[in-house]
Each structure stands twice: as structure tokens, then as C-alpha cells.
Write a protein that holds these residues in place. Structure first.
Motif, PDB file in Angstrom:
ATOM      1  N   ASN A  38      -9.897  -9.452  -6.957  1.00  0.00           N
ATOM      2  CA  ASN A  38      -8.995 -10.090  -6.003  1.00  0.00           C
ATOM      3  C   ASN A  38      -8.616  -9.188  -4.830  1.00  0.00           C
ATOM      4  O   ASN A  38      -7.839  -9.576  -3.966  1.00  0.00           O
ATOM      5  N   GLY A  39      -9.145  -7.979  -4.822  1.00  0.00           N
ATOM      6  CA  GLY A  39      -8.871  -7.045  -3.734  1.00  0.00           C
ATOM      7  C   GLY A  39     -10.008  -6.058  -3.622  1.00  0.00           C
ATOM      8  O   GLY A  39     -11.115  -6.314  -4.079  1.00  0.00           O
ATOM      9  N   LEU A  40      -9.743  -4.919  -3.026  1.00  0.00           N
ATOM     10  CA  LEU A  40     -10.759  -3.883  -2.923  1.00  0.00           C
ATOM     11  C   LEU A  40     -10.902  -3.141  -4.252  1.00  0.00           C
ATOM     12  O   LEU A  40      -9.929  -3.007  -4.995  1.00  0.00           O
ATOM     13  N   ASN A  46      -5.691  -0.815  -3.316  1.00  0.00           N
ATOM     14  CA  ASN A  46      -5.411  -2.034  -4.092  1.00  0.00           C
ATOM     15  C   ASN A  46      -4.297  -1.715  -5.083  1.00  0.00           C
ATOM     16  O   ASN A  46      -4.538  -1.096  -6.126  1.00  0.00           O
ATOM     17  N   ARG A  48      -2.504  -3.556  -7.111  1.00  0.00           N
ATOM     18  CA  ARG A  48      -2.600  -4.152  -8.446  1.00  0.00           C
ATOM     19  C   ARG A  48      -3.615  -3.402  -9.302  1.00  0.00           C
ATOM     20  O   ARG A  48      -3.386  -3.176 -10.489  1.00  0.00           O
TER      21      ARG A  48
END
Length: 247
Positions: A38-40, A46, A48
Motif C-alpha cells: 500500500n506504499g513504498l 513508509n 506503516r
């Protein structure tokens, strides 16, 4: 034992049982994969993912497992997990928030509903109990990080909103939007945290007696044993003497 305890206490028996370690690693890996997807895939970029890696390291998860979970997010054929939250009530009128990561909503809903109903609880509609909780950031440190005064001073300096210290460790509460900023600011004074994640903090606590506590802990253990359940939050408090009698 309180229902808003840090991650290792919410999963209060799993961490101490070697036979369940692989199941714990599986859940941690799933969170790492979802965070990376959901991110890098870079924890420095990121927040998370950084939190997920911190939680995995706190449970002594090998670095090879962590890197494998990150790489899995880069594959186009990887599993697609969905975050689904369930709310309901446990024995003694305790409010519960059950967070899951699932690739099959129907399976997870059926399993969670069955577990809750078989163990003296019932699920409610979305929002039925979360209104009694505050969504906050939670940073967890072990007792060895320092005494209560030192941790409080460090947390105050870093911009935290509240600190709760006990023989189990230190819980540092922040606003959701400043969680990772505060976590980084704490590191020079306290070192790397055991965990840094979004959490549900109850507004009021419910003290449960021995009969309800035994059934409640069975319910939480059963939920914890389900592969799709990531975290269970609650507003329960079990007196120390009751926990001792329950063993």
C-alpha cells in the motif's frame, strides 16, 4: 491485565508459546506485505511498513522473513488482503474491536461471528462500540527503556499526549497524525520502540470478575488463533488476583 495493553500483551499467550510462533510470524508477515504493497517498500518512506517491521523485530522475527514479506508485495500475483474491522461484545458486557486482514471476506466474517457467539459474545453493527474508544497512536517500550519519570520526560519532549507505565512496560499515546514523528523523536532517548501503531484506546474500562474473565480470555485466545485476525482491542480490565487464580 487491561484490554488496551500493548501488542505483546493483547496477544498475551501467543508470545510465550513456541508452538504458536509460526502463526505469529505469519500474521506479522501479512501486515508487512500489506504495508509494503500500500506504499513504498522502503520503511524510511513508509510509516506503516516501519511500524510493522518494528513489531516483527520485537517478536524476534528473522530478518530473512521480513525481507521475504516485503518482496512478496512487489509480485503482481501476490495475495490481495483487505482490512476489515468487526465490533461487538464479550462476556461481562466488554466492548471488543477485532481487526482483520483477509483475502476472503465471507470466510472471515463467518469465522469471527462463530468464534464470538460460541464464547459468550455477540457481534454488533459497525460503530456499535468504537464510539467508546479513541483512535490514537500507540508506541510501546519495555521496562528496560527506563523508569517512569525518564520515559515521561522523553515522551513530553517528543510531543506525546499521554504515558502509562507499569510492570509490563511503557505505553506512550499520541495523536494519530503525529505517531511516527513522535516515535522517531523518542529514539535518541529511549532507543527503538517495541511497537508503533494505530490503536483503539477505551474511554472507560470494565472490570470483569473471575467467571467472566475466564470466558473472555478463551474468546480472545480463539480469535487470536484465527489466521485472519490481526489484533483484538477491548475495554476490559482483569484484576491481578483474578489472573493469578486463572493461571
Amino acid at each position: 491485565m487491561a484490554g488496551h495493553s500493548k501488542f505483546k500483551n493483547i496477544m498475551h499467550r501467543k508470545g510465550a508459546q513456541d508452538k504458536k510462533r509460526s502463526a505469529l510470524f505469519s500474521k506479522l508477515s501479512r501486515e508487512i506485505t500489506v504495508a509494503a504493497k500500500n506504499g513504498l517498500p522502503d520503511p524510511d518512506m513508509n510509516a506503516r511498513l516501519r511500524s510493522a517491521i518494528i513489531a516483527a523485530r520485537a517478536q524476534s522475527m528473522p530478518n530473512d522473513n521480513i525481507q521475504r514479506a516485503i518482496k512478496k508485495a512487489e509480485g503482481s500475483d501476490g495475495d490481495n488482503y483487505e482490512e476489515v474491522r468487526y465490533e461487538g461484545f464479550g462476556p461481562g458486557g466488554v466492548s471488543l474491536i477485532i481487526e482483520t486482514l483477509t483475502d476472503n471476506r465471507n470466510r472471515t466474517a463467518t469465522n469471527v461471528r462463530t468464534i464470538v457467539s460460541k464464547n459468550g459474545g455477540n457481534l454488533g453493527a459497525s460503530g456499535s462500540v468504537s464510539h467508546g474508544f479513541d483512535r490514537m497512536g500507540l508506541i510501546s517500550y519495555p521496562v528496560a527503556a527506563g523508569d517512569a519519570d525518564a520515559v515521561f520526560e522523553a515522551a513530553l519532549e517528543a510531543g506525546a499526549e499521554d504515558v502509562a507505565s507499569s510492570e509490563d512496560g511503557h505505553e506512550i499515546w499520541t495523536a494519530t497524525e503525529t505517531l511516527h514523528e513522535v516515535a522517531k523523536a523518542l529514539e535518541p532517548a529511549l532507543g527503538e520502540a517495541e511497537g508503533a501503531k494505530l490503536a483503539w484506546r477505551p474511554g472507560t474500562m470494565v472490570t470483569v470478575g473471575e467467571a467472566e474473565a475466564g470466558q473472555l480470555l478463551k474468546l480472545i485466545d480463539a480469535l487470536d488463533d484465527d489466521d485472519d485476525v490481526q489484533t483484538v482491542w477491548g475495554n476490559y480490565e482483569v484484576p491481578d488476583e483474578v489472573m493469578e487464580r486463572l493461571g
